[in-house]
Design a protein around this motif. Sequence first.
Motif: not given
Length: 91
Positions: A56-63
């Motif tokens: 989920n951090d990946f998704l958040q980091h890349f919006g």
Amino acid sequence: TLAIVAYRQPITRPVVDSIRGVNSDGAMKGILNKGLVQEIGRAETPGRPILYGTTNDFLQHFGLSSLADLPPYDVPEEGELVKDEISLLKD
């Protein structure tokens, strides 16, 4: 390495290595430490290699709200790739 995991997950490190053509230990360790990728299981193949996927951090980091929001991955046709490589060499 991160793009390969994002588009091809679940994926094993040996498969990432074969796509990149080089050892991915360092790159994989870096994205694991940053929390962008995580171990999500084991493959049902000999040796039971670890399967990796994005977090989920990946998704958040890349919006991104989901993996479906990733831009489409277009594989160039064989002739296009050669033409592009030749133009790079001329420049």
